[in-house]
Enzyme design. Structure first.
Site, PDB file in Angstrom:
ATOM      1  N   TYR A 124      13.060 -11.303  25.922  1.00  0.00           N
ATOM      2  CA  TYR A 124      12.791 -12.263  24.658  1.00  0.00           C
ATOM      3  C   TYR A 124      11.409 -12.294  24.343  1.00  0.00           C
ATOM      4  O   TYR A 124      10.924 -12.764  23.396  1.00  0.00           O
ATOM      5  CB  TYR A 124      13.340 -13.646  24.938  1.00  0.00           C
ATOM      6  CG  TYR A 124      14.772 -13.933  24.680  1.00  0.00           C
ATOM      7  CD1 TYR A 124      15.906 -13.205  25.352  1.00  0.00           C
ATOM      8  CD2 TYR A 124      15.219 -14.589  23.678  1.00  0.00           C
ATOM      9  CE1 TYR A 124      17.123 -13.342  25.309  1.00  0.00           C
ATOM     10  CE2 TYR A 124      16.649 -15.033  23.611  1.00  0.00           C
ATOM     11  CZ  TYR A 124      17.466 -14.196  24.094  1.00  0.00           C
ATOM     12  OH  TYR A 124      18.891 -14.524  24.027  1.00  0.00           O
ATOM     13  N   LYS A 191      19.766  -8.821  38.202  1.00  0.00           N
ATOM     14  CA  LYS A 191      20.164  -7.256  38.380  1.00  0.00           C
ATOM     15  C   LYS A 191      19.273  -6.526  39.102  1.00  0.00           C
ATOM     16  O   LYS A 191      18.647  -5.428  38.626  1.00  0.00           O
ATOM     17  CB  LYS A 191      20.095  -6.865  36.894  1.00  0.00           C
ATOM     18  CG  LYS A 191      21.134  -5.431  36.894  1.00  0.00           C
ATOM     19  CD  LYS A 191      22.614  -5.617  37.008  1.00  0.00           C
ATOM     20  CE  LYS A 191      23.284  -4.148  36.920  1.00  0.00           C
ATOM     21  NZ  LYS A 191      24.852  -4.309  37.384  1.00  0.00           N
ATOM     22  N   ASP A 225      26.378  -9.205  36.827  1.00  0.00           N
ATOM     23  CA  ASP A 225      27.977  -8.622  36.691  1.00  0.00           C
ATOM     24  C   ASP A 225      28.838  -9.319  37.385  1.00  0.00           C
ATOM     25  O   ASP A 225      29.756  -9.852  36.895  1.00  0.00           O
ATOM     26  CB  ASP A 225      28.062  -7.122  36.582  1.00  0.00           C
ATOM     27  CG  ASP A 225      27.262  -6.367  37.479  1.00  0.00           C
ATOM     28  OD1 ASP A 225      26.416  -6.906  38.286  1.00  0.00           O
ATOM     29  OD2 ASP A 225      27.306  -5.425  37.761  1.00  0.00           O
ATOM     30  N   ASP A 249      20.854 -16.444  28.761  1.00  0.00           N
ATOM     31  CA  ASP A 249      21.586 -16.690  27.282  1.00  0.00           C
ATOM     32  C   ASP A 249      22.854 -16.537  27.568  1.00  0.00           C
ATOM     33  O   ASP A 249      23.931 -17.119  26.909  1.00  0.00           O
ATOM     34  CB  ASP A 249      20.873 -15.912  26.212  1.00  0.00           C
ATOM     35  CG  ASP A 249      21.336 -16.077  24.866  1.00  0.00           C
ATOM     36  OD1 ASP A 249      21.698 -17.153  24.661  1.00  0.00           O
ATOM     37  OD2 ASP A 249      21.429 -15.188  24.354  1.00  0.00           O
TER      38      ASP A 249
END
Ligand code: NAD
Length: 359
Positions: A124, A191, A225, A249
């Protein structure tokens, strides 16, 4: 005591849900002197840009603001006003409570999660280089020289900065809130198996900060995930989640789905001395001006605003009134009915009026 608060009605359904929110806050008995400012499409029409310095100055002066959603063009046009507000005012912590309210249509009962999303960096950051520009060519050449991996010629590039300072700041914020709210566990979401440097750094910062709270709050981490699957199947194993910007988000919307949809998911953005409250949902342009959508997310954002203003009694009164209307399930908008075409669904303002009557 009267409070002065900056109000940005926003775009699309924003003016309707913020009007409903205003009515409910007034019915809760709190005197607010609203400083109404334009941002987004109305600001472009009047001032030629979506966000003016006057709006930022108003929020800096009043220190508390609440807003409706603001439209961002997809894949072109100006950068998100929402992101600009968060970055310009250094509202580094986005807090999104995902709490179960009886009467809502949810796949799981009694969800009770707090989401803490880093608000200022990550993908972002707005550092992007478009296809076929001299900048992207220069950057690609540099990266191809420095890295064993090669970037294809027909690429656009977005940069993902993750810093020690911003990571530690959001994780510390999450732990402080967890302690304050008597919560038991904070899970850092990442991640880091793939992005070993950026997400790896976020994880290492989280592990380091967590040590200072080890006697009070449990710490765990989870790959994003897997986190999505865990949240759907084993929601109750989780308590507070802390995430970098983009995962925050996405996981927020997933969690909104767990509590009955975007129509009831509130949010807040905090800096060191400024707070800006807003629903999780966007401007849903197809429903604009139809008095149709659910005002609850914005009204519950105002509940958090009232807590912030130390108006505890009014916050509880308003929260209980929302709770009562949702539980009854009669004067609610279409999205809360078992059948979305149920003709007994009421409009935005009628739901807000029903909430006011419960106070
Ligand atoms: P959206 O949240 O506006 O709408 C997605 C869907 O969610 C809607 O079609 C509707 O079915 C449902 N929904 C949303 N709000 C609802 C409500 N109050 N009551 C009932 N149902 C509701 O997401 P989008 O369509 O992806 O985005 C539309 C615009 O909003 C885009 O320009 C986007 O950039 C912007 N946006 C702004 C914010 C913000 O201001 N913070 C947040 C997200 C998206």
């Amino acid at each position: 005591m009267s409070h002065r608060v900056t109000l940005l009605p926003g775009d699309g359904i924003g003016p309707e849900v913020t009007a409903a929110m205003k009515m409910c806050v007034e019915a809760a008995g709190v005197k607010i002197d609203w400083e109404v400012c334009e941002a987004g499409e109305t600001s472009i029409a009047k001032y030629g840009k979506p966000l003016t310095n006057e709006v930022l100055d108003s929020i800096r002066r009043n220190k508390t603001a609440i807003k409706g959603p603001i439209t961002t063009p997809v894949g072109k046009g100006f950068r998100s006003v929402n992101v600009q507000l968060r970055q310009s005012l250094d509202l580094f912590a986005c807090v999104r409570p995902c709490l179960y309210y009886e009467g809502t249509k949810t796949p799981i009962k009694n969800v009770n999660l707090m989401i803490f999303r880093e608000n200022t960096e990550d993908l972002y950051a707005g550092i992007e280089f478009d296809l076929n520009t001299p900048e992207v060519t220069r950057l690609r050449t540099l990266i191809n020289e420095m890295s064993l991996k090669k970037i294809k010629e027909d690429s656009a590039i977005s940069i993902k900065p993750i810093s020690v300072s911003a990571s530690k700041r959001i994780v510390k914020f999450a732990f402080e809130w967890a302690v304050h709210m008597g919560r038991k566990k904070v899970t850092a979401v990442h991640k880091a198996n793939i992005m070993k440097f950026s997400d790896g750094l976020f994880l290492r910062c989280a592990q380091e900060v967590a040590q200072a709270y080890a006697d009070k709050v449990e710490f765990s981490d989870c790959i994003v995930d897997n986190m999505c699957m865990q949240l759907v199947q084993h929601t109750h194993l989780y308590d507070c989640l802390v995430l970098p910007n983009l995962y925050g988000d996405i996981v927020s919307d997933l969690c909104a789905g767990l509590i009955g949809g975007l129509g009831i998911a509130p949010g807040a953005n905090y800096g060191d001395d400024i707070a800006l409250f807003e629903p999780v949902h966007g401007s849903a342009p197809k429903y604009a001006g139809k008095n149709k959508v659910n005002p609850t997310a914005t009204i519950l954002s105002a509940v958090w605003m009232l807590h912030h203003l130390k108006e505890e009694a009014a916050a509880t009164r308003l929260d209980n009134a929302v709770r009562a209307v949702l539980k009854e399930g009669k004067d609610v908008t279409y999205d809360l009915k078992a059948d979305r075409n149920d003709p007994s669904a009421v409009g935005t303002m009628q739901m807000a009026e029903a909430i006011c009557k419960k106070m």
